[in-house]
Write a protein that holds these residues in place. Structure first.
Motif, PDB file in Angstrom:
ATOM      1  N   GLU A   1       7.740  -1.293   7.385  1.00  0.00           N
ATOM      2  CA  GLU A   1       6.668  -1.915   6.617  1.00  0.00           C
ATOM      3  C   GLU A   1       5.367  -1.717   7.382  1.00  0.00           C
ATOM      4  O   GLU A   1       5.253  -2.087   8.551  1.00  0.00           O
ATOM      5  CB  GLU A   1       6.946  -3.411   6.418  1.00  0.00           C
ATOM      6  CG  GLU A   1       5.930  -4.122   5.562  1.00  0.00           C
ATOM      7  CD  GLU A   1       5.859  -3.591   4.128  1.00  0.00           C
ATOM      8  OE1 GLU A   1       4.771  -3.629   3.560  1.00  0.00           O
ATOM      9  OE2 GLU A   1       6.895  -3.137   3.607  1.00  0.00           O
TER      10      GLU A   1
ATOM     11  N   PHE B   1      -1.653  -3.049   6.764  1.00  0.00           N
ATOM     12  CA  PHE B   1      -2.941  -2.439   6.490  1.00  0.00           C
ATOM     13  C   PHE B   1      -4.062  -3.420   6.786  1.00  0.00           C
ATOM     14  O   PHE B   1      -3.890  -4.629   6.663  1.00  0.00           O
ATOM     15  CB  PHE B   1      -3.040  -2.024   5.014  1.00  0.00           C
ATOM     16  CG  PHE B   1      -2.081  -0.940   4.625  1.00  0.00           C
ATOM     17  CD1 PHE B   1      -2.287   0.360   5.034  1.00  0.00           C
ATOM     18  CD2 PHE B   1      -0.973  -1.228   3.856  1.00  0.00           C
ATOM     19  CE1 PHE B   1      -1.405   1.363   4.675  1.00  0.00           C
ATOM     20  CE2 PHE B   1      -0.078  -0.231   3.497  1.00  0.00           C
ATOM     21  CZ  PHE B   1      -0.305   1.062   3.907  1.00  0.00           C
TER      22      PHE B   1
ATOM     23  N   SER C   1      -8.325  -2.079   3.433  1.00  0.00           N
ATOM     24  CA  SER C   1      -7.668  -0.802   3.205  1.00  0.00           C
ATOM     25  C   SER C   1      -7.546  -0.532   1.709  1.00  0.00           C
ATOM     26  O   SER C   1      -7.162  -1.410   0.933  1.00  0.00           O
ATOM     27  CB  SER C   1      -6.278  -0.822   3.849  1.00  0.00           C
ATOM     28  OG  SER C   1      -5.478   0.214   3.356  1.00  0.00           O
ATOM     29  N   LEU C   2      -7.837   0.691   1.315  1.00  0.00           N
ATOM     30  CA  LEU C   2      -7.674   1.092  -0.080  1.00  0.00           C
ATOM     31  C   LEU C   2      -6.210   1.024  -0.486  1.00  0.00           C
ATOM     32  O   LEU C   2      -5.882   0.590  -1.594  1.00  0.00           O
ATOM     33  CB  LEU C   2      -8.232   2.499  -0.310  1.00  0.00           C
ATOM     34  CG  LEU C   2      -8.069   3.040  -1.727  1.00  0.00           C
ATOM     35  CD1 LEU C   2      -8.781   2.143  -2.738  1.00  0.00           C
ATOM     36  CD2 LEU C   2      -8.584   4.450  -1.813  1.00  0.00           C
ATOM     37  N   LEU C   3      -5.313   1.415   0.397  1.00  0.00           N
ATOM     38  CA  LEU C   3      -3.886   1.353   0.088  1.00  0.00           C
ATOM     39  C   LEU C   3      -3.446  -0.086  -0.172  1.00  0.00           C
ATOM     40  O   LEU C   3      -2.651  -0.343  -1.081  1.00  0.00           O
ATOM     41  CB  LEU C   3      -3.062   1.971   1.214  1.00  0.00           C
ATOM     42  CG  LEU C   3      -3.216   3.480   1.378  1.00  0.00           C
ATOM     43  CD1 LEU C   3      -2.444   3.968   2.603  1.00  0.00           C
ATOM     44  CD2 LEU C   3      -2.769   4.204   0.135  1.00  0.00           C
ATOM     45  N   LEU C   4      -3.969  -1.019   0.597  1.00  0.00           N
ATOM     46  CA  LEU C   4      -3.639  -2.423   0.370  1.00  0.00           C
ATOM     47  C   LEU C   4      -4.216  -2.897  -0.965  1.00  0.00           C
ATOM     48  O   LEU C   4      -3.558  -3.617  -1.715  1.00  0.00           O
ATOM     49  CB  LEU C   4      -4.161  -3.294   1.517  1.00  0.00           C
ATOM     50  CG  LEU C   4      -3.814  -4.776   1.436  1.00  0.00           C
ATOM     51  CD1 LEU C   4      -2.306  -4.982   1.389  1.00  0.00           C
ATOM     52  CD2 LEU C   4      -4.404  -5.521   2.620  1.00  0.00           C
TER      53      LEU C   4
ATOM     54  N   LEU D   1      -4.699  -1.044  -3.600  1.00  0.00           N
ATOM     55  CA  LEU D   1      -3.851  -0.452  -4.629  1.00  0.00           C
ATOM     56  C   LEU D   1      -2.527  -1.204  -4.751  1.00  0.00           C
ATOM     57  O   LEU D   1      -2.035  -1.447  -5.857  1.00  0.00           O
ATOM     58  CB  LEU D   1      -3.599   1.028  -4.337  1.00  0.00           C
ATOM     59  CG  LEU D   1      -4.820   1.942  -4.453  1.00  0.00           C
ATOM     60  CD1 LEU D   1      -4.507   3.328  -3.904  1.00  0.00           C
ATOM     61  CD2 LEU D   1      -5.305   2.025  -5.880  1.00  0.00           C
ATOM     62  N   ARG D   2      -1.949  -1.588  -3.623  1.00  0.00           N
ATOM     63  CA  ARG D   2      -0.700  -2.362  -3.649  1.00  0.00           C
ATOM     64  C   ARG D   2      -0.921  -3.733  -4.294  1.00  0.00           C
ATOM     65  O   ARG D   2      -0.073  -4.202  -5.050  1.00  0.00           O
ATOM     66  CB  ARG D   2      -0.148  -2.543  -2.237  1.00  0.00           C
ATOM     67  CG  ARG D   2       0.534  -1.323  -1.714  1.00  0.00           C
ATOM     68  CD  ARG D   2       1.192  -1.605  -0.402  1.00  0.00           C
ATOM     69  NE  ARG D   2       1.886  -0.413   0.067  1.00  0.00           N
ATOM     70  CZ  ARG D   2       2.580  -0.369   1.174  1.00  0.00           C
ATOM     71  NH1 ARG D   2       2.684  -1.432   1.944  1.00  0.00           N
ATOM     72  NH2 ARG D   2       3.182   0.734   1.532  1.00  0.00           N
TER      73      ARG D   2
ATOM     74  N   SER E   1      -1.183  -3.220  -8.048  1.00  0.00           N
ATOM     75  CA  SER E   1       0.132  -2.923  -8.614  1.00  0.00           C
ATOM     76  C   SER E   1       0.992  -4.179  -8.657  1.00  0.00           C
ATOM     77  O   SER E   1       1.676  -4.442  -9.656  1.00  0.00           O
ATOM     78  CB  SER E   1       0.818  -1.830  -7.794  1.00  0.00           C
ATOM     79  OG  SER E   1       2.058  -1.502  -8.361  1.00  0.00           O
TER      80      SER E   1
ATOM     81  N   ARG F   1      -2.653   0.911 -14.075  1.00  0.00           N
ATOM     82  CA  ARG F   1      -1.635   0.852 -13.018  1.00  0.00           C
ATOM     83  C   ARG F   1      -0.716   2.063 -13.099  1.00  0.00           C
ATOM     84  O   ARG F   1      -0.405   2.686 -12.079  1.00  0.00           O
ATOM     85  CB  ARG F   1      -0.826  -0.436 -13.146  1.00  0.00           C
ATOM     86  CG  ARG F   1       0.072  -0.800 -11.944  1.00  0.00           C
ATOM     87  CD  ARG F   1       1.496  -0.298 -11.982  1.00  0.00           C
ATOM     88  NE  ARG F   1       2.143  -0.445 -13.244  1.00  0.00           N
ATOM     89  CZ  ARG F   1       2.973  -1.434 -13.563  1.00  0.00           C
ATOM     90  NH1 ARG F   1       3.228  -2.389 -12.703  1.00  0.00           N
ATOM     91  NH2 ARG F   1       3.552  -1.444 -14.743  1.00  0.00           N
TER      92      ARG F   1
ATOM     93  N   GLU G   1      -0.278   4.825 -10.133  1.00  0.00           N
ATOM     94  CA  GLU G   1       1.019   5.082  -9.509  1.00  0.00           C
ATOM     95  C   GLU G   1       1.530   6.499  -9.752  1.00  0.00           C
ATOM     96  O   GLU G   1       2.187   7.075  -8.898  1.00  0.00           O
ATOM     97  CB  GLU G   1       2.049   4.058  -9.979  1.00  0.00           C
ATOM     98  CG  GLU G   1       1.766   2.681  -9.409  1.00  0.00           C
ATOM     99  CD  GLU G   1       2.781   1.641  -9.838  1.00  0.00           C
ATOM    100  OE1 GLU G   1       3.629   1.925 -10.697  1.00  0.00           O
ATOM    101  OE2 GLU G   1       2.701   0.526  -9.296  1.00  0.00           O
TER     102      GLU G   1
ATOM    103  N   PHE H   1     -12.549   1.017  -3.948  1.00  0.00           N
ATOM    104  CA  PHE H   1     -12.059  -0.253  -3.409  1.00  0.00           C
ATOM    105  C   PHE H   1     -12.609  -1.421  -4.222  1.00  0.00           C
ATOM    106  O   PHE H   1     -11.873  -2.341  -4.580  1.00  0.00           O
ATOM    107  CB  PHE H   1     -12.460  -0.402  -1.935  1.00  0.00           C
ATOM    108  CG  PHE H   1     -11.939  -1.662  -1.308  1.00  0.00           C
ATOM    109  CD1 PHE H   1     -10.622  -1.738  -0.895  1.00  0.00           C
ATOM    110  CD2 PHE H   1     -12.757  -2.759  -1.151  1.00  0.00           C
ATOM    111  CE1 PHE H   1     -10.128  -2.904  -0.322  1.00  0.00           C
ATOM    112  CE2 PHE H   1     -12.276  -3.924  -0.584  1.00  0.00           C
ATOM    113  CZ  PHE H   1     -10.964  -3.995  -0.164  1.00  0.00           C
TER     114      PHE H   1
END
Length: 139
Positions: A5, A8, A12-15, A17-18, A21, A69, A73, A114
């Motif tokens: 795991e 972030f 963070s952009l990934l966070l 996005l998560r 989602s 979404r 994804e 973001f």
């Protein structure tokens, strides 16, 4: 190789996005009867074409949030001619970036993406809360 795991940074952009989602997944699990959202006016229009009244009720917003979404994804961006024409003004305004440093352009777009993902996450959570109010199941 084990999948660990990853933690972030909160920016963070990934966070982001998560989070989006997860908010849409929660919305889908909570909203068991999306048809109850039909004809319920929105508090504000979410990235919809007001002239065409394309997102005037919560049901349309529900569908839009799910579609976004799925696009995020899957990575597949459908070509929508109407939206492409409407974005031509934006593209003309961004042409001034053509001479800019690539890092500057990247940071500009990253900050914008973001911001959009954070806003969409809040809209998704708000729509879920409004549904809970409609069905009388408060948090």
């Amino acid at each position: 190789m084990q999948h660990a795991e990853v933690r972030f940074n909160k920016n963070s952009l990934l966070l982001a996005l998560r989070r989006y989602s997860a908010a849409v997944s929660n919305m889908e699990q909570t909203i068991l009867l999306p048809s109850l959202l039909r004809d319920v006016p929105t508090d504000e229009v979410l990235a919809c074409d007001v002239a065409e009244n394309s997102c005037t009720d919560l049901y349309a917003n529900y569908l839009m949030l799910k579609t976004i979404r799925n696009t995020v994804e899957s990575g597949l961006v459908p070509l929508d001619e109407r939206k492409t024409r409407n974005s031509s003004t934006l593209i003309k305004n961004l042409e001034s970036f053509s001479d800019a440093d690539p890092e500057t352009i990247f940071r500009f777009h990253l900050r914008g993406l973001f911001s959009v993902m954070t806003d969409l996450t809040e809209k998704t959570q708000g729509l879920t809360e409004k549904y809970m109010d409609i069905v009388g199941a408060g948090n």
